[in-house]
Design a protein around this motif. Structure first.
Motif, mmCIF file in Angstrom:
data_model
loop_
_atom_site.group_PDB
_atom_site.id
_atom_site.type_symbol
_atom_site.label_atom_id
_atom_site.label_comp_id
_atom_site.label_asym_id
_atom_site.label_seq_id
_atom_site.Cartn_x
_atom_site.Cartn_y
_atom_site.Cartn_z
ATOM 1 N N ASP A 42 37.169 41.923 26.613
ATOM 2 C CA ASP A 42 36.040 42.134 27.522
ATOM 3 C C ASP A 42 36.009 41.082 28.624
ATOM 4 O O ASP A 42 35.625 41.383 29.761
ATOM 5 C CB ASP A 42 34.728 42.107 26.740
ATOM 6 C CG ASP A 42 34.533 43.345 25.882
ATOM 7 O OD1 ASP A 42 35.172 44.367 26.181
ATOM 8 O OD2 ASP A 42 33.762 43.280 24.910
ATOM 9 N N ARG A 45 38.671 42.131 31.073
ATOM 10 C CA ARG A 45 38.237 43.333 31.784
ATOM 11 C C ARG A 45 37.179 42.982 32.820
ATOM 12 O O ARG A 45 37.165 43.539 33.933
ATOM 13 C CB ARG A 45 37.698 44.359 30.786
ATOM 14 C CG ARG A 45 37.391 45.715 31.423
ATOM 15 C CD ARG A 45 36.962 46.739 30.382
ATOM 16 N NE ARG A 45 38.081 47.102 29.511
ATOM 17 C CZ ARG A 45 38.149 46.792 28.221
ATOM 18 N NH1 ARG A 45 37.174 46.096 27.648
ATOM 19 N NH2 ARG A 45 39.176 47.164 27.495
ATOM 20 N N ASP A 49 37.464 43.641 36.858
ATOM 21 C CA ASP A 49 36.468 44.358 37.654
ATOM 22 C C ASP A 49 35.954 43.504 38.804
ATOM 23 O O ASP A 49 35.769 43.995 39.930
ATOM 24 C CB ASP A 49 35.293 44.783 36.765
ATOM 25 C CG ASP A 49 35.676 45.843 35.749
ATOM 26 O OD1 ASP A 49 36.733 46.489 35.932
ATOM 27 O OD2 ASP A 49 34.932 46.015 34.763
ATOM 28 N N GLU A 85 45.627 44.087 34.343
ATOM 29 C CA GLU A 85 45.540 45.361 33.624
ATOM 30 C C GLU A 85 46.507 45.381 32.445
ATOM 31 O O GLU A 85 46.165 45.845 31.349
ATOM 32 C CB GLU A 85 45.842 46.518 34.577
ATOM 33 C CG GLU A 85 44.779 46.735 35.642
ATOM 34 C CD GLU A 85 45.182 47.782 36.664
ATOM 35 O OE1 GLU A 85 44.289 48.328 37.338
ATOM 36 O OE2 GLU A 85 46.394 48.054 36.795
ATOM 37 N N ILE A 88 45.305 43.123 29.536
ATOM 38 C CA ILE A 88 44.240 43.690 28.717
ATOM 39 C C ILE A 88 44.816 44.473 27.540
ATOM 40 O O ILE A 88 44.238 44.495 26.446
ATOM 41 C CB ILE A 88 43.333 44.589 29.589
ATOM 42 C CG1 ILE A 88 42.503 43.715 30.537
ATOM 43 C CG2 ILE A 88 42.419 45.458 28.735
ATOM 44 C CD1 ILE A 88 41.702 44.500 31.549
#
Length: 222
Positions: A42, A45, A49, A85, A88
């Motif tokens: 998280d 991520r 973002d 990406e 993750i």
């Protein structure tokens, strides 16, 4: 993510580390086993973002200090986003393995473990993309990082690392040391030397000296 960590009482973005701070960041390998456990998918991520949302100001910052066009600067950052990406999804690749009866009455286990502190020395030409090739992967694999960006293009790296703090990344996981390269001014210790003389478990170097391709790499290897 199999993460361990560092001192939670320090800032995530330790920008322009002084001698004592840098020594602590590079040498505190005893803390790596217990603090990065607070990092999870998280966090990565959220960084992904936020970097995507902050693309415009980051690209403008990179373009101002480097001289790239805005579209080229965005491409520099976008390639780094692609690495986040990938990071993750890296836990699946870090599971290790097990082979039963590899030999008579012999089973084989493989375990992937963090190296500790990863030093990253990145070049001028891609001030966002090249360090982002490395530090998201290093963090996802359970390491802390100390990044030495080019002295001619440090602001974009600082801007990127500050985003980690904004999303609540654990303190001290990502550190930045700015300054000159191997030949520091007035005989001062260079950023290369400060990182290389620490106890980093891994050094990542992209670049070379203008006169001797081994000018930077050889002292680090030594």
């Amino acid at each position: 993510l199999p993460l361990g960590g560092v001192d939670h009482h320090r800032d995530t973005a330790d920008v322009g580390l002084g001698g004592d701070q840098l020594h602590e960041a590079v040498h505190r390998r005893d803390t790596v086993d217990h603090a990065l456990v607070h990092v999870d998918v998280d966090h990565l991520r959220a960084v992904l973002d936020l970097v995507a949302r902050e693309m415009e100001p980051l690209a403008e910052l990179l373009a101002r200090e480097h001289g790239k066009t805005i579209p080229d600067a965005k491409g520099d950052i976008q390639r780094g986003i692609e690495v986040i990406e990938f990071a993750i999804g890296i836990p699946h690749l870090l599971k290790g393995g097990f082979t039963e009866n590899a030999s008579t009455k012999v089973d084989v286990h493989s375990v992937r473990q963090p190296l500790g502190v990863v030093g990253i020395i990145s070049p001028f030409n891609f001030p966002a993309m090249v360090p982002m090739w490395f530090f998201p992967i290093a963090i996802a694999a359970g390491n802390t990082v100390v990044v030495k960006p080019s002295e001619f293009a440090s602001a974009s790296m600082i801007g990127l690392v500050e985003l980690f703090d904004r999303v609540g990344f654990p303190k001290g996981v990502v550190n930045v040391v700015t300054g000159f390269g191997h030949d520091g001014p007035e005989g001062g210790r260079s950023g290369y030397d400060q990182i290389a003389q620490g106890e980093a478990g891994l050094m990542s170097l992209t670049g070379s000296g203008p006169d001797d391709p081994q000018k930077v790499g050889t002292p680090i290897a030594d």
